[in-house]
Scaffold this active site. Structure first.
Site, short mmCIF file in Angstrom:
data_model
loop_
_atom_site.label_atom_id
_atom_site.label_comp_id
_atom_site.label_asym_id
_atom_site.label_seq_id
_atom_site.Cartn_x
_atom_site.Cartn_y
_atom_site.Cartn_z
N ASP A 13 0.86 -1.20 0.00
CA ASP A 13 0.00 0.00 0.00
C ASP A 13 0.89 1.24 0.00
OD1 ASP A 13 -2.42 1.54 0.13
OD2 ASP A 13 -2.03 1.90 2.25
N SER A 14 0.29 2.36 -0.38
CA SER A 14 1.02 3.63 -0.35
C SER A 14 1.39 4.02 1.07
CB SER A 14 0.16 4.73 -0.97
OG SER A 14 -1.01 4.88 -0.19
N GLU A 161 -3.74 9.25 7.88
CA GLU A 161 -2.26 9.21 7.97
C GLU A 161 -1.75 10.09 9.11
OE1 GLU A 161 0.31 7.62 5.94
OE2 GLU A 161 -1.32 6.34 5.24
N HIS A 197 -7.76 3.03 3.39
CA HIS A 197 -7.63 3.83 4.60
C HIS A 197 -8.99 4.07 5.28
CE1 HIS A 197 -3.68 4.90 3.00
NE2 HIS A 197 -3.41 5.60 4.08
N1 DGL Z 1 -5.04 3.38 0.54
C1 DGL Z 1 -5.02 3.80 -0.81
C2 DGL Z 1 -6.25 3.35 -1.56
O1 DGL Z 1 -6.84 2.34 -1.21
C3 DGL Z 1 -4.81 5.23 -1.14
C4 DGL Z 1 -4.15 6.13 -0.23
C5 DGL Z 1 -3.38 7.19 -0.95
O2 DGL Z 1 -3.97 8.15 -1.48
O3 DGL Z 1 -2.19 7.02 -1.00
O4 DGL Z 1 -6.62 3.97 -2.51
#
Ligand code: DGL
Length: 277
Positions: A13-14, A161, A197
């Site tokens: 994940d990011s 975050e 998230h």
């Molecule tokens: N958790 C990521 C998603 O499911 C995105 C979070 C981000 O914008 O980095 O899209």
């Protein structure tokens, strides 16, 4: 040359969001080893261009392959929407045609017709996922009768975050986007949290949604779909080691990751720093 011996299942994940998926995967498939990679130093991905998300995601996938993973789950909707197809088509054949990269969008929608009564659903996601149109396009292929409305929620990832998800300020942004999407289509009976998230904001999302709305968090769907995938692909299953361990890598500072990850996991973890390029 990539390692050929069996290895852990890679989860990418990011940032921290993929931990909501990992948690459910570990509940349903506790025996496997996992390697989680969070690109926290470059999060959020949701507001970045297609090219950048593709480049960053490919770097992460290559790294997880080098670390011994044969199977990688993009536990990020933005990466699944913007990079998965390109990686599967253009990169896997040369990297290693026997390795696999799977996303989170298909598992989330494959049983949607059994969930919505009104056949009107809403997608709450990052601007990147909404712009990619991945959800409406994928849903139209499987269930053309379902009406899809999307709402980009650019503030929701930063709220998570930066550990503001349970604070008062978050209420404003949660209420705003729930109202926006329901005002666009009052027949919506199901809201999909199309960003990993967002389950962290679930108490507030529930608070500002009418009672008749079903809210879909992806973790369980992705975990069940992975279980099914491993049953249907015994050769891949044999390449996934079973020691019940989980290792965490972050591109940010490990101490920071450890502290924030506790929000998602409720357990002590060991985190290693890495760089991607
Ligand atoms: N958790 C990521 C998603 O499911 C995105 C979070 C981000 O914008 O980095 O899209």
């Amino acid at each position: 040359m990539l390692p050929q011996k069996p290895g852990p299942i890679g989860i990418f994940d990011s940032g921290y969001g993929g931990l909501t998926i990992l948690k459910k995967i570990k509940e349903i498939l506790p025996d496997y080893d996992y390697l989680y990679l969070g690109d926290n130093a470059r999060t959020p991905y949701g507001t970045r261009s297609f090219e950048i998300v593709y480049k960053f995601t490919l770097q992460a996938v290559e790294r997880l392959f080098q670390e011994g993973c044969h199977l990688v789950i993009l536990a990020c909707n933005t990466a699944s929407a913007k990079a998965l197809r390109s990686i599967q088509r253009h990169n896997l054949p040369s990297l290693d045609p026997d390795r696999r990269v799977l996303g989170v969008i298909h598992p989330t929608i494959e049983n949607l017709d059994q969930i919505t009564q009104s056949k009107h659903i809403g997608i709450l996601a990052t601007p990147g996922t909404v712009l990619s149109q991945s959800y409406p396009l994928e849903i139209a292929k499987l269930f053309p009768e379902i009406q899809v409305t999307s709402e980009a929620c650019p503030m929701w990832v930063p709220l998570v975050e930066y550990r503001e998800a349970d604070k008062e300020g978050a209420d404003y942004f949660v209420k705003q986007h729930i109202n926006n999407i329901l005002n666009q289509d009052w027949q919506i009976d199901t809201l999909i949290l199309g960003c990993t998230h967002y389950p962290i904001l679930l108490p507030k999302i529930k608070r500002y949604s009418p009672d008749y709305i079903q809210i879909i968090s992806q973790g369980e769907y992705v975990a069940n779909s992975l279980k099914d995938y491993l049953t249907r692909h015994p050769k891949m299953e044999a390449k996934c080691t079973k020691g019940g361990s989980c290792t965490y890598y972050t591109t940010e500072c490990p101490e920071k990751f450890m502290e924030s990850a506790s929000l998602f996991l409720n357990e002590e973890i060991v985190v290693k720093p890495i760089t991607l390029d």
